[in-house]
Write a protein that holds these residues in place. Structure first.
Motif, PDB file in Angstrom:
ATOM      1  N   ALA A 152     -21.914   4.659   5.585  1.00  0.00           N
ATOM      2  CA  ALA A 152     -21.098   5.793   6.046  1.00  0.00           C
ATOM      3  C   ALA A 152     -21.959   6.992   6.435  1.00  0.00           C
ATOM      4  CB  ALA A 152     -20.101   6.196   4.964  1.00  0.00           C
ATOM      5  N   ARG A 153     -23.177   7.056   5.885  1.00  0.00           N
ATOM      6  CA  ARG A 153     -24.059   8.199   6.154  1.00  0.00           C
ATOM      7  C   ARG A 153     -24.333   8.373   7.646  1.00  0.00           C
ATOM      8  NH1 ARG A 153     -26.689  11.730   7.497  1.00  0.00           N
ATOM      9  NH2 ARG A 153     -28.162  13.050   6.363  1.00  0.00           N
ATOM     10  N   ASP A 154     -24.394   7.264   8.374  1.00  0.00           N
ATOM     11  CA  ASP A 154     -24.687   7.331   9.807  1.00  0.00           C
ATOM     12  C   ASP A 154     -23.430   7.323  10.665  1.00  0.00           C
ATOM     13  OD1 ASP A 154     -27.476   7.314   9.392  1.00  0.00           O
ATOM     14  OD2 ASP A 154     -27.458   5.124   9.188  1.00  0.00           O
ATOM     15  N   LEU A 155     -22.264   7.199  10.039  1.00  0.00           N
ATOM     16  CA  LEU A 155     -21.034   7.008  10.823  1.00  0.00           C
ATOM     17  C   LEU A 155     -20.037   8.150  10.707  1.00  0.00           C
ATOM     18  CD1 LEU A 155     -20.432   3.195  10.111  1.00  0.00           C
ATOM     19  CD2 LEU A 155     -21.493   4.250  12.120  1.00  0.00           C
ATOM     20  N   ILE A 156     -20.217   9.042   9.740  1.00  0.00           N
ATOM     21  CA  ILE A 156     -19.271  10.153   9.565  1.00  0.00           C
ATOM     22  C   ILE A 156     -19.895  11.438  10.077  1.00  0.00           C
ATOM     23  CG2 ILE A 156     -18.045  11.589   7.894  1.00  0.00           C
ATOM     24  CD1 ILE A 156     -17.669   9.178   6.135  1.00  0.00           C
ATOM     25  N   ARG A 157     -19.127  12.186  10.849  1.00  0.00           N
ATOM     26  CA  ARG A 157     -19.544  13.488  11.336  1.00  0.00           C
ATOM     27  C   ARG A 157     -18.421  14.502  11.094  1.00  0.00           C
ATOM     28  NH1 ARG A 157     -23.447  11.286  10.787  1.00  0.00           N
ATOM     29  NH2 ARG A 157     -25.178  10.852  12.222  1.00  0.00           N
ATOM     30  N   VAL A 158     -18.812  15.665  10.590  1.00  0.00           N
ATOM     31  CA  VAL A 158     -17.873  16.772  10.379  1.00  0.00           C
ATOM     32  C   VAL A 158     -18.163  17.832  11.436  1.00  0.00           C
ATOM     33  CG1 VAL A 158     -17.029  18.511   8.763  1.00  0.00           C
ATOM     34  CG2 VAL A 158     -17.844  16.291   7.899  1.00  0.00           C
ATOM     35  N   HIS A 159     -17.146  18.215  12.197  1.00  0.00           N
ATOM     36  CA  HIS A 159     -17.307  19.178  13.285  1.00  0.00           C
ATOM     37  C   HIS A 159     -16.567  20.470  12.943  1.00  0.00           C
ATOM     38  CE1 HIS A 159     -18.829  16.049  16.115  1.00  0.00           C
ATOM     39  NE2 HIS A 159     -18.043  15.266  15.396  1.00  0.00           N
ATOM     40  N   ALA A 160     -17.219  21.597  13.179  1.00  0.00           N
ATOM     41  CA  ALA A 160     -16.614  22.910  12.935  1.00  0.00           C
ATOM     42  C   ALA A 160     -16.516  23.659  14.263  1.00  0.00           C
ATOM     43  CB  ALA A 160     -17.437  23.711  11.939  1.00  0.00           C
ATOM     44  N   TYR A 161     -15.302  24.029  14.641  1.00  0.00           N
ATOM     45  CA  TYR A 161     -15.060  24.770  15.875  1.00  0.00           C
ATOM     46  C   TYR A 161     -14.405  26.113  15.551  1.00  0.00           C
ATOM     47  CZ  TYR A 161     -15.644  20.297  18.359  1.00  0.00           C
ATOM     48  OH  TYR A 161     -16.130  19.112  18.858  1.00  0.00           O
ATOM     49  N   GLY A 162     -14.825  27.146  16.270  1.00  0.00           N
ATOM     50  CA  GLY A 162     -14.069  28.384  16.251  1.00  0.00           C
ATOM     51  C   GLY A 162     -14.634  29.514  15.430  1.00  0.00           C
ATOM     52  N   ALA A 163     -15.620  29.246  14.592  1.00  0.00           N
ATOM     53  CA  ALA A 163     -16.133  30.321  13.739  1.00  0.00           C
ATOM     54  C   ALA A 163     -17.503  29.944  13.205  1.00  0.00           C
ATOM     55  CB  ALA A 163     -15.178  30.579  12.573  1.00  0.00           C
ATOM     56  N   PRO A 164     -18.305  30.937  12.807  1.00  0.00           N
ATOM     57  CA  PRO A 164     -19.579  30.634  12.151  1.00  0.00           C
ATOM     58  C   PRO A 164     -19.326  29.936  10.817  1.00  0.00           C
ATOM     59  CG  PRO A 164     -19.458  32.952  12.831  1.00  0.00           C
ATOM     60  CD  PRO A 164     -18.084  32.388  12.976  1.00  0.00           C
ATOM     61  N   LEU A 165     -20.304  29.189  10.360  1.00  0.00           N
ATOM     62  CA  LEU A 165     -20.184  28.534   9.067  1.00  0.00           C
ATOM     63  C   LEU A 165     -20.238  29.570   7.943  1.00  0.00           C
ATOM     64  CD1 LEU A 165     -22.533  25.430   9.475  1.00  0.00           C
ATOM     65  CD2 LEU A 165     -20.036  25.509   9.678  1.00  0.00           C
ATOM     66  N   ASP A 166     -19.486  29.324   6.898  1.00  0.00           N
ATOM     67  CA  ASP A 166     -19.529  30.184   5.724  1.00  0.00           C
ATOM     68  C   ASP A 166     -20.814  29.894   4.943  1.00  0.00           C
ATOM     69  OD1 ASP A 166     -18.698  28.168   3.262  1.00  0.00           O
ATOM     70  OD2 ASP A 166     -17.824  27.608   5.197  1.00  0.00           O
ATOM     71  N   SER A 167     -21.170  30.805   4.059  1.00  0.00           N
ATOM     72  CA  SER A 167     -22.457  30.694   3.355  1.00  0.00           C
ATOM     73  C   SER A 167     -22.498  29.476   2.432  1.00  0.00           C
ATOM     74  CB  SER A 167     -22.736  31.971   2.563  1.00  0.00           C
ATOM     75  OG  SER A 167     -21.753  32.181   1.568  1.00  0.00           O
ATOM     76  N   LEU A 168     -21.362  29.093   1.835  1.00  0.00           N
ATOM     77  CA  LEU A 168     -21.356  27.922   0.962  1.00  0.00           C
ATOM     78  C   LEU A 168     -21.623  26.644   1.756  1.00  0.00           C
ATOM     79  CD1 LEU A 168     -18.378  28.620  -1.482  1.00  0.00           C
ATOM     80  CD2 LEU A 168     -20.825  28.958  -1.864  1.00  0.00           C
ATOM     81  N   SER A 169     -21.087  26.575   2.966  1.00  0.00           N
ATOM     82  CA  SER A 169     -21.353  25.406   3.814  1.00  0.00           C
ATOM     83  C   SER A 169     -22.815  25.359   4.225  1.00  0.00           C
ATOM     84  CB  SER A 169     -20.458  25.437   5.056  1.00  0.00           C
ATOM     85  OG  SER A 169     -19.097  25.284   4.713  1.00  0.00           O
ATOM     86  N   VAL A 170     -23.361  26.519   4.575  1.00  0.00           N
ATOM     87  CA  VAL A 170     -24.779  26.586   4.958  1.00  0.00           C
ATOM     88  C   VAL A 170     -25.656  26.129   3.797  1.00  0.00           C
ATOM     89  CG1 VAL A 170     -26.658  28.133   5.612  1.00  0.00           C
ATOM     90  CG2 VAL A 170     -24.403  28.393   6.666  1.00  0.00           C
ATOM     91  N   ASP A 171     -25.353  26.592   2.595  1.00  0.00           N
ATOM     92  CA  ASP A 171     -26.134  26.195   1.418  1.00  0.00           C
ATOM     93  C   ASP A 171     -26.005  24.699   1.150  1.00  0.00           C
ATOM     94  OD1 ASP A 171     -26.854  28.822   1.100  1.00  0.00           O
ATOM     95  OD2 ASP A 171     -25.402  29.234  -0.494  1.00  0.00           O
ATOM     96  N   ALA A 172     -24.794  24.156   1.320  1.00  0.00           N
ATOM     97  CA  ALA A 172     -24.580  22.726   1.065  1.00  0.00           C
ATOM     98  C   ALA A 172     -25.338  21.866   2.076  1.00  0.00           C
ATOM     99  CB  ALA A 172     -23.081  22.415   1.112  1.00  0.00           C
ATOM    100  N   ILE A 173     -25.372  22.298   3.330  1.00  0.00           N
ATOM    101  CA  ILE A 173     -26.124  21.562   4.351  1.00  0.00           C
ATOM    102  C   ILE A 173     -27.589  21.451   3.951  1.00  0.00           C
ATOM    103  CG2 ILE A 173     -26.990  21.677   6.722  1.00  0.00           C
ATOM    104  CD1 ILE A 173     -24.311  22.943   7.502  1.00  0.00           C
TER     105      ILE A 173
END
Length: 449
Positions: free
Chosen positions: A291-312
């Motif tokens: 699944a690591r190579d097959l799942i993608r999460v897309h964010a449209y419309g706003a900058p990423l929040d700081s918790l998402s940036v840290d998790a990435i």
């Protein structure tokens, strides 16, 4: 299904006060601009007062005014420059100069008043609204927001002229802290304290006032007993709905690709964060390494929040979560931001609806939900203390998880993964909610024919 909308034969000339109007893709704008065609067909003759942040509407008188306070002026100026010149070099140069020049005044404004930035737009809206009313051109005042400055201007005009005032409250003005908090306590924050006062004034002096959820109306009635009587203001719920985004009017057949695309549209914050999804991916990838190579999460419309940036950064997911930013009008194709968003929504395998984790979720439904319903794609709702939203999702077929239930969210994601692999994602029931029903509800409550 066609909705019957009452015809307006009296009190047809409406002064509509909306800070955000004709702002491409903005929820505070779409909530009122989507109603306009139905109002026109019902016989209403609108005159609109708005900020300069949107595109001028030429179907009826539409007056745009700059706010008088420095913080709101900076906000409005940025959007005006973006509309006129785009967000390239000129935008960056002009907005930076204006920000530097206004910084000392903005600091003084916050120190002296402590209100949210848009408060000062109420002043030009009131002055110019009063001029129009005294010219004998208005039968009724309609404030909608969004920015509470529109309601403040409407209230001032009501108190001075005595004209009927109807009020559309988008988000609760009083923000409660926990389930035991009914909202009676006066907040220490000056902006919150003023919003508390404003809600009380609107419920006493407006002729009709409505909210967008059952929860918001419930708590407003708890705080304002007059909403429970036939006298004075009469409170009710209007489900805002949405026009088909990008002219979508039917359910398009979905095409599976070689990736499972989970897509989120709209604003993000630390209390409404895609880190919730990223954390749920960890046990899924451990159980299903492919699944690591097959799942993608897309964010449209706003900058990423700081918790998402840290998790990435923490999980090494820079190739898993793809941030596309805000989709603006495309000068090459002429497609509006809303049209481009609609296309991306229909390309999604699953649409993510993040509700948040604050107490106010009990009184709030994300406006993006109503756009989602037009796309015909399954929704994964991660919701918090809102039975109305949960039921609306379940009635249409959706994946549903509870905010804060990490195990349940991980199980929901695994179900989506297995359904996608089998090419058997939920087929949602086609039950979009249009704007015609909202207009019909408003006009019916006003008892106009």
């Amino acid at each position: 299904m066609s909705i019957s909308i009452p015809r307006v034969t009296e009190k047809k000339r409406w002064l509509i006060i909306s800070h955000a109007f004709n702002m491409d893709g903005r929820a505070a704008s779409l909530t009122i601009t989507d109603k306009i065609p139905y109002f026109l067909n019902a016989g209403i003759e609108p005159i609109v007062l708005s900020a300069i942040t949107g595109v001028k509407d030429h179907r009826f008188p539409h007056y745009q005014y700059l706010a008088w306070g420095p913080a709101a002026f900076r906000f409005d100026f940025r959007h005006w420059v973006a509309n006129k010149y785009g967000r390239g070099f000129i935008y960056k140069l002009f907005t930076r100069i204006v920000s530097i020049l206004l910084a000392p005044l903005i600091g003084l404004e916050k120190l002296a008043l402590g209100y949210s930035s848009q408060w000062s737009w109420a002043v030009p809206a009131f002055i110019n609204g009063l001029r129009i009313i005294r010219a004998g051109k208005i039968d009724l005042i309609y404030s909608t927001g969004g920015a509470w400055s529109a309601h403040l201007a409407g209230l001032w005009l009501k108190r001075v002229t005595g004209l009927p005032l109807i009020v559309e409250v988008h988000d609760p003005l009083v923000i409660r802290k926990d389930p035991n908090d009914q909202g009676f306590e006066k907040p220490k924050n000056r902006d919150a304290r003023f919003r508390h006062y404003l809600e009380n004034q609107l419920t006493h002096f407006s002729d009709k006032v409505w909210w967008f959820t059952d929860g918001a109306l419930h708590y407003a009635k708890v705080r304002n007993a007059n909403l429970n009587t036939p006298k004075n203001a009469h409170g009710f719920v209007v489900t805002p709905g949405a026009q088909p985004p990008g002219s979508l009017s039917n359910n398009r057949a979905h095409q599976y690709t070689d990736k499972l695309n989970l897509c989120h549209f709209g604003s993000l914050a630390n209390d409404r964060s895609l880190s919730t999804i990223l954390r749920a991916l960890i046990p899924l990838f451990q159980k299903y390494p492919e699944a690591r190579d097959l799942i993608r999460v897309h964010a449209y419309g706003a900058p990423l929040d700081s918790l998402s940036v840290d998790a990435i950064e923490k999980f090494g997911f820079s190739d898993v979560l793809l941030a596309h930013g805000r989709l603006e009008i495309d000068p090459l194709t002429g497609k509006s931001g809303r049209q481009r968003v609609a296309e991306k929504m229909q390309e999604a395998d699953v649409l993510i609806l993040l509700h948040g984790n604050d107490e106010w979720c009990a009184e709030y439904i994300p406006s993006k939900f109503y756009d989602y319903l037009w796309t015909g794609r399954p929704i994964w709702g991660i919701t918090h203390r809102n039975p109305q939203l949960d039921q609306m999702l379940l009635d249409r077929g959706a994946y549903l998880s509870a905010e804060g239930d990490s195990e349940g969210i991980a199980m929901g994601l695994e179900r989506i993964w297995l359904d996608w692999q089998a090419k058997q994602l939920i087929e949602p029931i086609w039950k979009p909610i249009g704007v015609d029903q909202a207009v019909s509800t408003i006009l019916t409550h006003m008892q106009v024919r």
